[in-house]
Design a protein around this motif. Structure first.
Motif, PDB file in Angstrom:
ATOM      1  N   GLY A  30       0.774  -1.232   0.000  1.00  0.00           N
ATOM      2  CA  GLY A  30       0.000   0.000   0.000  1.00  0.00           C
ATOM      3  C   GLY A  30       0.803   1.278   0.000  1.00  0.00           C
ATOM      4  O   GLY A  30       0.238   2.364   0.008  1.00  0.00           O
ATOM      5  N   GLY A  31       2.136   1.164   0.015  1.00  0.00           N
ATOM      6  CA  GLY A  31       2.957   2.370   0.007  1.00  0.00           C
ATOM      7  C   GLY A  31       3.081   3.029   1.364  1.00  0.00           C
ATOM      8  O   GLY A  31       3.386   4.217   1.460  1.00  0.00           O
ATOM      9  N   GLU A  32       2.862   2.258   2.426  1.00  0.00           N
ATOM     10  CA  GLU A  32       3.018   2.780   3.775  1.00  0.00           C
ATOM     11  C   GLU A  32       4.492   2.733   4.182  1.00  0.00           C
ATOM     12  O   GLU A  32       5.322   2.107   3.509  1.00  0.00           O
ATOM     13  CB  GLU A  32       2.131   1.974   4.724  1.00  0.00           C
ATOM     14  N   ASP A  33       4.805   3.365   5.296  1.00  0.00           N
ATOM     15  CA  ASP A  33       6.203   3.477   5.706  1.00  0.00           C
ATOM     16  C   ASP A  33       6.886   2.117   5.818  1.00  0.00           C
ATOM     17  O   ASP A  33       8.043   1.954   5.411  1.00  0.00           O
ATOM     18  CB  ASP A  33       6.307   4.213   7.042  1.00  0.00           C
ATOM     19  N   CYS A  34       6.181   1.130   6.379  1.00  0.00           N
ATOM     20  CA  CYS A  34       6.782  -0.195   6.547  1.00  0.00           C
ATOM     21  C   CYS A  34       7.109  -0.826   5.196  1.00  0.00           C
ATOM     22  O   CYS A  34       8.100  -1.557   5.058  1.00  0.00           O
ATOM     23  CB  CYS A  34       5.870  -1.105   7.361  1.00  0.00           C
ATOM     24  N   HIS A  35       6.284  -0.546   4.203  1.00  0.00           N
ATOM     25  CA  HIS A  35       6.511  -1.097   2.865  1.00  0.00           C
ATOM     26  C   HIS A  35       7.685  -0.413   2.175  1.00  0.00           C
ATOM     27  O   HIS A  35       8.558  -1.067   1.602  1.00  0.00           O
ATOM     28  CB  HIS A  35       5.261  -0.938   2.004  1.00  0.00           C
ATOM     29  N   VAL A  36       7.690   0.892   2.230  1.00  0.00           N
ATOM     30  CA  VAL A  36       8.739   1.657   1.558  1.00  0.00           C
ATOM     31  C   VAL A  36      10.105   1.370   2.176  1.00  0.00           C
ATOM     32  O   VAL A  36      11.106   1.211   1.471  1.00  0.00           O
ATOM     33  CB  VAL A  36       8.414   3.164   1.603  1.00  0.00           C
TER      34      VAL A  36
ATOM     35  N   GLY B   3       7.327   1.595 -12.998  1.00  0.00           N
ATOM     36  CA  GLY B   3       6.592   2.842 -13.104  1.00  0.00           C
ATOM     37  C   GLY B   3       6.278   3.428 -11.738  1.00  0.00           C
ATOM     38  O   GLY B   3       6.630   2.877 -10.699  1.00  0.00           O
ATOM     39  N   VAL B   4       5.589   4.562 -11.762  1.00  0.00           N
ATOM     40  CA  VAL B   4       5.277   5.293 -10.527  1.00  0.00           C
ATOM     41  C   VAL B   4       3.773   5.527 -10.434  1.00  0.00           C
ATOM     42  O   VAL B   4       3.124   5.866 -11.426  1.00  0.00           O
ATOM     43  CB  VAL B   4       6.013   6.653 -10.499  1.00  0.00           C
TER      44      VAL B   4
ATOM     45  N   PHE C  89      -2.220  10.578   1.725  1.00  0.00           N
ATOM     46  CA  PHE C  89      -2.510  11.851   2.404  1.00  0.00           C
ATOM     47  C   PHE C  89      -1.247  12.427   3.042  1.00  0.00           C
ATOM     48  O   PHE C  89      -0.963  13.631   2.938  1.00  0.00           O
ATOM     49  CB  PHE C  89      -3.592  11.649   3.464  1.00  0.00           C
ATOM     50  N   ASN C  90      -0.469  11.551   3.687  1.00  0.00           N
ATOM     51  CA  ASN C  90       0.746  12.012   4.356  1.00  0.00           C
ATOM     52  C   ASN C  90       1.767  12.557   3.368  1.00  0.00           C
ATOM     53  O   ASN C  90       2.441  13.551   3.640  1.00  0.00           O
ATOM     54  CB  ASN C  90       1.356  10.882   5.181  1.00  0.00           C
ATOM     55  N   LEU C  91       1.878  11.924   2.202  1.00  0.00           N
ATOM     56  CA  LEU C  91       2.794  12.432   1.182  1.00  0.00           C
ATOM     57  C   LEU C  91       2.342  13.798   0.682  1.00  0.00           C
ATOM     58  O   LEU C  91       3.155  14.722   0.520  1.00  0.00           O
ATOM     59  CB  LEU C  91       2.887  11.457   0.004  1.00  0.00           C
ATOM     60  N   ARG C  92       1.056  13.922   0.413  1.00  0.00           N
ATOM     61  CA  ARG C  92       0.525  15.203  -0.073  1.00  0.00           C
ATOM     62  C   ARG C  92       0.721  16.293   0.974  1.00  0.00           C
ATOM     63  O   ARG C  92       1.039  17.443   0.639  1.00  0.00           O
ATOM     64  CB  ARG C  92      -0.956  15.053  -0.426  1.00  0.00           C
TER      65      ARG C  92
ATOM     66  N   GLU D  56       6.458  13.903  -3.755  1.00  0.00           N
ATOM     67  CA  GLU D  56       5.977  13.115  -4.885  1.00  0.00           C
ATOM     68  C   GLU D  56       6.490  11.681  -4.750  1.00  0.00           C
ATOM     69  O   GLU D  56       7.666  11.459  -4.435  1.00  0.00           O
ATOM     70  CB  GLU D  56       6.464  13.710  -6.206  1.00  0.00           C
ATOM     71  N   PRO D  57       5.636  10.693  -4.980  1.00  0.00           N
ATOM     72  CA  PRO D  57       6.079   9.300  -4.845  1.00  0.00           C
ATOM     73  C   PRO D  57       7.041   8.901  -5.959  1.00  0.00           C
ATOM     74  O   PRO D  57       7.027   9.483  -7.047  1.00  0.00           O
ATOM     75  CB  PRO D  57       4.776   8.510  -4.953  1.00  0.00           C
ATOM     76  N   ASP D  58       7.896   7.928  -5.671  1.00  0.00           N
ATOM     77  CA  ASP D  58       8.761   7.341  -6.693  1.00  0.00           C
ATOM     78  C   ASP D  58       8.441   5.850  -6.782  1.00  0.00           C
ATOM     79  O   ASP D  58       7.410   5.392  -6.265  1.00  0.00           O
ATOM     80  CB  ASP D  58      10.240   7.593  -6.382  1.00  0.00           C
TER      81      ASP D  58
END
Length: 299
Positions: free
Chosen positions: A68-74, A94-95, A105-108, A113-115
């Motif tokens: 899901g792109g959460e901190d634990c995943h990244v 891709g991105v 929401f936290n990134l915004r 910007e996500p990579d």
């Protein structure tokens, strides 16, 4: 089967659901989508990727995940990138923005910007590149059908799933080839994978790290957290495959119209019917005031 939304006796919405236990099911092929990931990950055992790069169980889980792109995943993805000696420019996934609404929401909020690290498919791409590195294969073309890696992936998946025919192959959303086959073959593949002691590290990774596999509000994570004896993996297009480690049972669920909400409700209703746990699933249709005006049924 039919999943029907019935409001005051009137069928307002319905979804055609195919469910297979590996024995039953029609011959209609569907693309595996992300349900292919644990099958693809079987190759990490053949090439001892876990040993050569000293992978943790959590990192193995991410190689199978649609995260899901959460901190634990990244954080885990970054660790794998470092261990494999790769950079983001090597990846062809891709991105996209995080699947997790909270993570997005936290990134915004931070103006970030996500990579590629936030791409839900980065795990399998990292694994593909690691396999290419240990075999001396071209890293730049690992996403092509003609690449030795993709030929090997196809051979392995078809062997696990006991596929004897040629079915359509396309490119998944993340750009790599994805196979198709009947739902019952997908179920057979999961049975052959998760019941084989050779692939115990993949089985253990799912059981130990259900949140890494999906994350916030993800059906596979929800199922595994509710019953730690189950292994679940979702795929786009309304797919979900669930393996029971206690009895070697397995079911595949495909929502014909690819509805994700319908997938969740159908899966949880059916799991409760099987007695594979007690899953919370509100099947009543209510107004904003809490008044019940209908129900959702699977028949």
């Amino acid at each position: 089967m039919l999943l029907q939304y019935i409001r005051d006796g009137l069928v307002e919405e319905e979804h055609i659901i195919e469910i297979s236990d590996g024995e039953t099911g029609n011959s209609t092929p569907y693309y595996l989508r992300s349900c292919a990931k644990p099958l693809q990950a079987s190759l990490l055992v053949d090439f001892s990727i876990n040993k050569k790069f000293n992978l943790s169980s959590e990192e193995i889980a991410l190689l199978c995940a649609s995260h899901g792109g959460e901190d634990c995943h990244v954080k885990t993805a970054q660790s794998l990138l470092n261990k494999f000696g790769l950079s983001l420019k090597d990846l062809k996934c891709g991105v996209h923005r995080p699947i997790s609404k909270t993570a997005d929401f936290n990134l915004r909020l931070k103006g970030i910007e996500p990579d590629e690290l936030y791409n839900n498919c980065i795990g399998k791409h990292l694994l593909f590149l690691a396999i290419c590195k240990v075999n001396g294969w071209n890293l730049k073309s690992y996403d092509e059908n003609s690449h030795p890696l993709q030929k090997l992936v196809k051979e392995r998946i078809n062997a696990l799933c006991e596929v004897k025919e040629d079915y359509p192959v396309t490119k998944d959303g993340c750009g790599v080839p994805i196979l198709s086959m009947p739902l019952k073959n997908m179920v057979t593949g999961y049975k052959n994978l998760f019941s084989n002691p050779k692939y115990q590290i993949i089985k253990s990774a799912f059981l130990s790290h259900p949140y890494i596999i999906g994350g916030e509000n993800r059906l596979d994570t929800e199922i595994m957290q509710a019953n730690p004896k189950l292994i679940a993996k979702v795929g786009a297009g309304g797919l979900c495959i669930i393996y029971n480690t206690e009895n070697n049972g397995c079911i595949g669920i495909k929502v014909k119209d690819c509805g994700m909400d319908a997938r969740r409700i159908a899966a949880l209703i059916y799991l409760n019917r099987l007695g594979w746990g007690t899953f919370e699933c509100d099947t009543s249709i209510k107004t904003l005031h809490g008044e019940s005006v209908g129900e959702i049924i699977l028949k």
